[in-house]
Design a protein around this motif. Structure first.
Motif, PDB file in Angstrom:
ATOM      1  N   THR A 118       0.799  -0.806  -8.955  1.00 54.59           N
ATOM      2  CA  THR A 118       0.770  -0.391  -7.551  1.00 54.59           C
ATOM      3  C   THR A 118       1.204  -1.519  -6.630  1.00 54.59           C
ATOM      4  OG1 THR A 118      -0.936   1.273  -7.937  1.00 54.59           O
ATOM      5  CG2 THR A 118      -0.721   0.437  -5.706  1.00 54.59           C
ATOM      6  N   TYR A 119       0.799  -2.743  -6.926  1.00 54.43           N
ATOM      7  CA  TYR A 119       1.214  -3.887  -6.096  1.00 54.43           C
ATOM      8  C   TYR A 119       2.734  -3.947  -6.028  1.00 54.43           C
ATOM      9  CZ  TYR A 119       0.949  -8.632  -4.140  1.00 54.43           C
ATOM     10  OH  TYR A 119       1.040  -9.739  -3.327  1.00 54.43           O
ATOM     11  N   LYS A 120       3.385  -3.887  -7.179  1.00 57.74           N
ATOM     12  CA  LYS A 120       4.852  -3.960  -7.202  1.00 57.74           C
ATOM     13  C   LYS A 120       5.465  -2.774  -6.465  1.00 57.74           C
ATOM     14  CE  LYS A 120       5.307  -6.362 -11.668  1.00 57.74           C
ATOM     15  NZ  LYS A 120       5.807  -6.236 -13.058  1.00 57.74           N
ATOM     16  N   LEU A 121       4.926  -1.579  -6.732  1.00 54.64           N
ATOM     17  CA  LEU A 121       5.480  -0.354  -6.158  1.00 54.64           C
ATOM     18  C   LEU A 121       5.414  -0.366  -4.636  1.00 54.64           C
ATOM     19  CD1 LEU A 121       6.508   2.571  -6.625  1.00 54.64           C
ATOM     20  CD2 LEU A 121       4.107   3.270  -6.783  1.00 54.64           C
ATOM     21  N   ILE A 122       4.259  -0.692  -4.088  1.00 49.83           N
ATOM     22  CA  ILE A 122       4.084  -0.663  -2.633  1.00 49.83           C
ATOM     23  C   ILE A 122       4.776  -1.849  -1.980  1.00 49.83           C
ATOM     24  CG2 ILE A 122       2.409  -0.628  -0.766  1.00 49.83           C
ATOM     25  CD1 ILE A 122       2.509   1.921  -2.460  1.00 49.83           C
ATOM     26  N   SER A 123       4.687  -3.013  -2.589  1.00 51.46           N
ATOM     27  CA  SER A 123       5.325  -4.196  -2.028  1.00 51.46           C
ATOM     28  C   SER A 123       6.831  -4.023  -1.929  1.00 51.46           C
ATOM     29  CB  SER A 123       4.994  -5.422  -2.893  1.00 51.46           C
ATOM     30  OG  SER A 123       5.705  -6.556  -2.448  1.00 51.46           O
ATOM     31  N   GLU A 124       7.436  -3.478  -2.974  1.00 50.90           N
ATOM     32  CA  GLU A 124       8.897  -3.298  -2.973  1.00 50.90           C
ATOM     33  C   GLU A 124       9.328  -2.291  -1.915  1.00 50.90           C
ATOM     34  OE1 GLU A 124       9.871  -2.259  -6.959  1.00 50.90           O
ATOM     35  OE2 GLU A 124       9.546  -4.306  -7.738  1.00 50.90           O
ATOM     36  N   ASN A 125       8.578  -1.202  -1.772  1.00 47.85           N
ATOM     37  CA  ASN A 125       8.935  -0.214  -0.748  1.00 47.85           C
ATOM     38  C   ASN A 125       8.722  -0.748   0.660  1.00 47.85           C
ATOM     39  OD1 ASN A 125       9.733   2.679  -1.675  1.00 47.85           O
ATOM     40  ND2 ASN A 125       8.174   2.039  -3.161  1.00 47.85           N
ATOM     41  N   ALA A 126       7.654  -1.500   0.867  1.00 46.02           N
ATOM     42  CA  ALA A 126       7.414  -2.076   2.190  1.00 46.02           C
ATOM     43  C   ALA A 126       8.555  -3.016   2.574  1.00 46.02           C
ATOM     44  CB  ALA A 126       6.080  -2.814   2.207  1.00 46.02           C
ATOM     45  N   ALA A 127       8.992  -3.836   1.637  1.00 47.15           N
ATOM     46  CA  ALA A 127      10.083  -4.775   1.906  1.00 47.15           C
ATOM     47  C   ALA A 127      11.415  -4.040   2.072  1.00 47.15           C
ATOM     48  CB  ALA A 127      10.170  -5.794   0.775  1.00 47.15           C
ATOM     49  N   LYS A 128      11.634  -3.021   1.259  1.00 43.55           N
ATOM     50  CA  LYS A 128      12.901  -2.281   1.307  1.00 43.55           C
ATOM     51  C   LYS A 128      13.085  -1.587   2.647  1.00 43.55           C
ATOM     52  CE  LYS A 128      15.365   1.481  -1.060  1.00 43.55           C
ATOM     53  NZ  LYS A 128      15.326   2.433  -2.219  1.00 43.55           N
ATOM     54  N   TYR A 129      11.999  -0.983   3.155  1.00 42.90           N
ATOM     55  CA  TYR A 129      12.105  -0.181   4.372  1.00 42.90           C
ATOM     56  C   TYR A 129      11.553  -0.884   5.609  1.00 42.90           C
ATOM     57  CZ  TYR A 129      13.162   3.594   1.106  1.00 42.90           C
ATOM     58  OH  TYR A 129      13.733   4.390   0.123  1.00 42.90           O
ATOM     59  N   LYS A 130      11.105  -2.114   5.447  1.00 44.01           N
ATOM     60  CA  LYS A 130      10.596  -2.911   6.577  1.00 44.01           C
ATOM     61  C   LYS A 130       9.501  -2.164   7.344  1.00 44.01           C
ATOM     62  CE  LYS A 130      13.367  -6.266   5.666  1.00 44.01           C
ATOM     63  NZ  LYS A 130      12.820  -7.505   5.025  1.00 44.01           N
ATOM     64  N   MET A 131       8.532  -1.664   6.597  1.00 43.30           N
ATOM     65  CA  MET A 131       7.411  -0.974   7.227  1.00 43.30           C
ATOM     66  C   MET A 131       6.106  -1.404   6.561  1.00 43.30           C
ATOM     67  SD  MET A 131       7.822   2.936   5.825  1.00 43.30           S
ATOM     68  CE  MET A 131       7.968   3.297   4.078  1.00 43.30           C
ATOM     69  N   TYR A 132       5.028  -1.247   7.318  1.00 40.85           N
ATOM     70  CA  TYR A 132       3.699  -1.497   6.772  1.00 40.85           C
ATOM     71  C   TYR A 132       3.290  -0.295   5.920  1.00 40.85           C
ATOM     72  CZ  TYR A 132       3.316  -5.113  10.385  1.00 40.85           C
ATOM     73  OH  TYR A 132       3.509  -6.208  11.181  1.00 40.85           O
ATOM     74  N   ILE A 133       2.623  -0.573   4.805  1.00 42.84           N
ATOM     75  CA  ILE A 133       2.123   0.498   3.949  1.00 42.84           C
ATOM     76  C   ILE A 133       0.684   0.178   3.570  1.00 42.84           C
ATOM     77  CG2 ILE A 133       2.405   1.784   1.805  1.00 42.84           C
ATOM     78  CD1 ILE A 133       5.348   1.083   1.798  1.00 42.84           C
ATOM     79  N   CYS A 134      -0.168   1.182   3.706  1.00 42.13           N
ATOM     80  CA  CYS A 134      -1.562   1.070   3.266  1.00 42.13           C
ATOM     81  C   CYS A 134      -1.827   2.141   2.223  1.00 42.13           C
ATOM     82  CB  CYS A 134      -2.521   1.221   4.442  1.00 42.13           C
ATOM     83  SG  CYS A 134      -4.275   1.182   3.961  1.00 42.13           S
ATOM     84  N   THR A 135      -2.419   1.754   1.120  1.00 41.62           N
ATOM     85  CA  THR A 135      -2.788   2.702   0.084  1.00 41.62           C
ATOM     86  C   THR A 135      -4.157   2.334  -0.455  1.00 41.62           C
ATOM     87  OG1 THR A 135      -2.033   3.781  -1.949  1.00 41.62           O
ATOM     88  CG2 THR A 135      -1.699   1.409  -1.798  1.00 41.62           C
ATOM     89  N   ALA A 136      -4.933   3.340  -0.836  1.00 46.78           N
ATOM     90  CA  ALA A 136      -6.291   3.101  -1.340  1.00 46.78           C
ATOM     91  C   ALA A 136      -6.322   3.352  -2.847  1.00 46.78           C
ATOM     92  CB  ALA A 136      -7.293   4.005  -0.626  1.00 46.78           C
ATOM     93  N   ILE A 137      -6.754   2.366  -3.596  1.00 43.70           N
ATOM     94  CA  ILE A 137      -6.682   2.433  -5.058  1.00 43.70           C
ATOM     95  C   ILE A 137      -8.038   2.106  -5.680  1.00 43.70           C
ATOM     96  CG2 ILE A 137      -4.255   1.722  -5.005  1.00 43.70           C
ATOM     97  CD1 ILE A 137      -5.224  -1.075  -5.983  1.00 43.70           C
ATOM     98  N   MET A 138      -8.177   2.434  -6.953  1.00 46.25           N
ATOM     99  CA  MET A 138      -9.284   1.908  -7.740  1.00 46.25           C
ATOM    100  C   MET A 138      -8.880   0.521  -8.207  1.00 46.25           C
ATOM    101  SD  MET A 138     -11.763   3.876  -7.523  1.00 46.25           S
ATOM    102  CE  MET A 138     -12.780   2.862  -8.613  1.00 46.25           C
ATOM    103  N   GLU A 139      -9.685  -0.455  -7.805  1.00 46.55           N
ATOM    104  CA  GLU A 139      -9.383  -1.849  -8.102  1.00 46.55           C
ATOM    105  C   GLU A 139     -10.288  -2.364  -9.216  1.00 46.55           C
ATOM    106  OE1 GLU A 139      -9.971  -6.320  -6.231  1.00 46.55           O
ATOM    107  OE2 GLU A 139     -10.580  -4.550  -5.079  1.00 46.55           O
TER     108      GLU A 139
END
Length: 452
Positions: free
Chosen positions: A235-256
């Motif tokens: 999830t870290y890779k998935l969300i980080s890459e999309n946030a950087a690709k689209y220049k937007m903030y992303i918040c997601t709630a996960i089981m950590e």
């Protein structure tokens, strides 16, 4: 535009000699509880002699309705316990100029103070407010309340016309779907990428996924799909890459997975893909703790984005007004609520109580964005397994505009109690001390409860 001074006074000058509207006059609502005023008739000093209110009030100061004004004060306080609660620095819009006591005259007060740089004994406060179009004059009220023996002496008062605060618009996009319907890690990745692309097409500034976003299969235990918050995790890779690709903030709630423990955690990534911060759910729904062994968090952080300050609550947190209150007191302007389900009837109250916007992404209940008056700006209803076209909705908000619901009954002095300390209108913090005491007692005061 540069600030245009409308009214200015500094100690050493006789305030009664200022030719700006009517003269200043000493004022108290009840003579029996009147404070002691300073000996200098042209000064601004008041000493409390009871727990009632007393102070000074100007006459009408001419202004232009619809314009933005800034009130600045400096003062010295002695034997005053709570600066925000006991000392009043109020600007009142004269909607009803023939009735100076009318509750219809909207008011707002300074609730933001600091010591001046050059003198640690002098406190400075400031308030910027956009006036109603109907106004043509304002009054300034300087007072002391709930203080027996406290003294306040003002050394500077200034009212200026200033430029409106800059717009802080942002597109916030929410989602509604059931992550467990995805069925596999590949589907989880594909669905997330599609939602992020759809959000980017709407020029989204902040995208919010649901609670349990990484629990993409109903056939696995929570522990099996939980992840460390690490650059190596899925999830870290998935969300980080999309946030950087689209220049937007992303918040997601996960089981950590954190060591040997499990947490229900929201993670926030910045426009460059960096991890900004995380919040672990404080109030766990009973299956999470009793059946799944999840550990609750115990902090309520806030995060500064480029358009404003945000906080996060998760699912069952929504039933606890205290979680919103502490985020409001910490300056959150937008609160994110990823969840499986929440109290839909409580949501507008949470926004109104704290003067905040709320963005909701949900599995079972409507996804929505609410403004500070509790109005729903966008909403996704119905049940959705994982249809990308039905799972997403954007809304534009402007954090420079935070209207409150009682504009003509005390104005901002009668709203947003979570964010403005001045608005308690109480004598002490005893209420909050009692709440803490009751939370720690062993008994429920009611003994019989009905199961629905």
């Amino acid at each position: 535009m540069e600030d245009r001074i409308i009214f200015e006074w500094e100690s050493g000058n006789n305030i009664d000699n200022i030719d700006n509207g009517e003269k200043w006059r000493r004022w108290t609502p009840r003579e029996k509880s009147a404070p002691a005023f300073g000996e200098n008739p042209g000064g601004l000093k008041v000493t409390g002699r009871s727990t009632a209110i007393g102070g000074y009030e100007t006459g009408n100061i001419p202004v232009t309705g619809g314009k933005t004004y800034r009130l600045d004060v400096e003062f010295k306080a002695d034997n005053v316990g709570d600066i925000n609660l006991n000392i009043l620095n109020i600007i009142r819009g004269n909607i009803d100029p023939d009735d100076s006591k009318s509750s219809r005259n909207s008011m707002d007060g300074i609730s933001d103070f600091k010591y001046t740089d050059n003198n640690k004994n002098i406190i400075a406060g400031t308030l910027t407010v956009k006036l109603s179009e109907r106004l043509n004059s304002v009054s300034i009220m300087l007072g002391l309340r709930y203080s027996d023996g406290g003294t306040v002496e003002w050394s500077r008062v200034k009212l200026s016309e200033t430029k409106p605060p800059p717009s802080r618009k942002a597109v916030v996009s929410v989602t509604k779907y059931n992550p467990q319907s995805l069925g596999s890690a590949d589907n989880y990745i594909s669905f997330t990428n599609k939602i992020c692309g759809k959000a980017a097409a709407c020029e989204t500034d902040l995208l919010l996924f649901t609670e349990f976003a990484n629990i993409y299969s109903a056939n696995n235990k929570l522990e099996d799909l939980s992840e460390e918050i690490s650059p190596e995790s899925l999830t870290y890779k998935l969300i980080s890459e999309n946030a950087a690709k689209y220049k937007m903030y992303i918040c997601t709630a996960i089981m950590e997975k954190r060591g040997d423990d499990l947490y229900n955690t929201a993670v926030i990534f910045g426009r460059n893909g960096e991890l900004i911060g995380q919040y672990s759910k404080v109030h766990l729904y009973f299956p999470e703790e009793i059946l799944d062994g999840t550990t609750p968090g115990d902090e309520h952080p806030v995060f500064d984005l480029d358009f404003g300050r945000i906080g996060v609550v998760i699912c069952y947190d929504n039933w606890f007004a205290e979680s919103y209150r502490i985020l409001g007191l910490k300056g959150a302007e937008l609160i994110l609520l990823p969840n499986a389900g929440y109290g839909t009837r409580t949501l507008p109250a949470r926004a109104i109580d704290n003067g905040v916007y709320i963005a909701v992404s949900s599995i079972h209940d409507p996804a929505c964005v609410a403004n500070t008056t509790g109005e729903i700006l966008t909403e996704i209803s119905g049940y959705n397994d994982c249809d990308v076209n039905k799972a997403f909705a954007p809304a534009e908000i402007d954090l420079s505009q935070k209207p409150l619901p009682h504009a003509n009954s005390g104005g901002n002095l009668n709203g947003s109690s979570g964010g403005k300390r001045l608005m308690r209108h109480s004598r002490s913090s005893k209420l909050y001390e009692e709440i803490l005491k009751e939370v720690k007692t062993w008994e429920n005061k009611g003994s019989v409860y009905t199961w629905l």
